[in-house]
Scaffold this active site. Structure first.
Site, PDB file in Angstrom:
ATOM      1  N   ASP A 105      40.738  40.413  44.779  1.00 43.30           N
ATOM      2  CA  ASP A 105      41.867  40.928  45.550  1.00 43.30           C
ATOM      3  C   ASP A 105      41.557  40.749  47.028  1.00 43.30           C
ATOM      4  OD1 ASP A 105      44.022  42.242  46.623  1.00 43.30           O
ATOM      5  OD2 ASP A 105      43.361  44.255  46.053  1.00 43.30           O
ATOM      6  N   ASP A 107      42.898  41.353  50.632  1.00 45.58           N
ATOM      7  CA  ASP A 107      43.860  42.240  51.277  1.00 45.58           C
ATOM      8  C   ASP A 107      43.519  42.308  52.759  1.00 45.58           C
ATOM      9  OD1 ASP A 107      45.824  44.074  51.747  1.00 45.58           O
ATOM     10  OD2 ASP A 107      44.720  45.783  50.923  1.00 45.58           O
ATOM     11  N   ASP A 259      38.560  43.260  48.259  1.00 50.47           N
ATOM     12  CA  ASP A 259      38.503  44.640  47.788  1.00 50.47           C
ATOM     13  C   ASP A 259      37.477  44.699  46.661  1.00 50.47           C
ATOM     14  OD1 ASP A 259      38.849  47.147  46.712  1.00 50.47           O
ATOM     15  OD2 ASP A 259      41.031  47.110  46.820  1.00 50.47           O
TER      16      ASP A 259
END
EC number: 2.7.7.-
Length: 357
Positions: A105, A107, A259
């Site tokens: 992930d 981000d 993440d």
């Protein structure tokens, strides 16, 4: 519901838009992802909060789609893990986890070039997210792990990020990585983030990455190319050069905003492909590596549900906000007529506005 009729009017309109979207996404376009082996996956959702409820499961595709059409959640998730008891409240042991998808992930936060509030988005921070995906893929997943474009699933999250799933075409390799435990996944992401970088014994991949960056900073690299003991070589350099070297290494190690909890957490939920992101109203959309590489995917254009850019509302925006461009049209607090696509963004960001008659 709220006692304020104007607030209720906005919420009801937003709910109606999400319902319209899912009707189209499910019945017409078949966009909504039905997670593999659905009965062993945990489902979660959110309305006014990011996650209002989880520990849900469905036995059939029809049951799941019927529920989505009825509830039309603002945020919709599925578990990365496959579980014997996905609806049981508790951790991986209670749920009976038996395998897990591996996904990254990315981000990103606002960049130095962004001029907006921290929670807003623009081409700059979205471009940074794209760049980080390419670094992850081209510096690590392709050369180090022998993966190809066909082995990856890349998903725009609907906000400032992407999910990158490892889906090797080789069934034996897929089976192996889906059996990874927390320790294997932790080692994997820490290697990519350079957390255990050993300057006295540099591996070839990190050596190549850092030498490339050294050259950009006009640091002589010949001796670094010939040795794995970088610590000894760095110690021979002048103070200013040594400082530049360590600063460069630090910047390279921190260039990916991954993440880590998504890799670490056994029962992590990720957004369901084909849903909408409740904070932005943008689509959670699978894209190809080539479209990302060639800059053919524009989140603020292709991430917008086109039908919602044609439904217009007269509004009164009661607070000053940064501009946002969707499908080439720019809106801000002075805008009095806006499309549903922008209405969803305002609502998701908690902006004070009212819909006029």
């Amino acid at each position: 519901m709220n006692d304020n009729p104007a607030v209720n009017k906005v919420f009801n309109e937003i709910s109606s838009l999400y319902k319209q979207y899912f009707e189209y996404a499910i019945k017409v376009r078949k966009w909504l992802e039905i997670p593999d082996d659905l009965s062993h996956r945990e489902i979660g959702y959110g309305m006014l909060k990011k996650v209002d409820n989880r520990n849900m499961s469905f036995n059939t595709d029809g049951e799941y789609l019927t529920w989505v059409l009825k509830e039309s959640p603002f945020h919709l998730y599925k578990s990365l893990s496959y579980m014997e008891y996905p609806d049981v409240v508790g951790g991986a042991a209670k749920k009976g986890l038996f395998k897990r998808e591996v996904a990254f992930d990315i981000d990103t936060h606002k960049t130095e070039k962004c001029t907006h509030d921290d929670s807003w988005i623009c081409e700059e921070c979205l471009g940074e997210a794209r760049n980080q995906v390419l670094i992850l893929i081209e510096d690590f997943l392709f050369p180090d792990f022998g993966l190809s474009e066909k082995d990856l699933k890349i998903v725009f999250t609907g906000n400032r990020g992407y999910h990158i799933y490892l889906k090797p075409e080789n069934p034996e390799l897929l089976k192996k990585i889906e059996k990874w435990g927390k320790n294997e996944r932790r080692y994997f992401i820490e290697y990519i983030l350079g957390k255990n970088l050993n300057l006295r014994n540099m591996g070839s991949r990190w050596k190549n990455i850092l030498i490339r960056e050294f050259k950009k900073n006009k640091i002589a690299t010949k001796k670094f190319e010939k040795t794995s003991d970088w610590k000894t070589e760095i110690d021979t350099r002048k103070d200013t050069t040594r400082r530049t070297i360590y600063e460069t290494i630090g910047k390279v190690k921190s260039r990916l905003e991954l993440d880590e909890k998504v890799m670490d957490d056994d029962i992590r939920l990720l957004r369901t492909i084909g849903s909408l992101h409740g904070y932005t109203g943008l689509m959670v959309k699978e894209i190809t590596y080539s479209s990302l590489k060639n800059n053919q995917f524009d989140p603020l254009n292709h991430g917008v549900f086109s039908k919602f850019h044609k439904i217009m509302y007269k509004v009164n925006i009661k607070q000053e906000i940064d501009p946002l461009t969707l499908k080439g049209d720019t809106f801000d607090h002075k805008s009095t007529e806006i499309p549903a696509s922008y209405l969803l963004f305002l609502f998701g960001h908690g902006i004070d506005f009212e819909i006029l008659e």
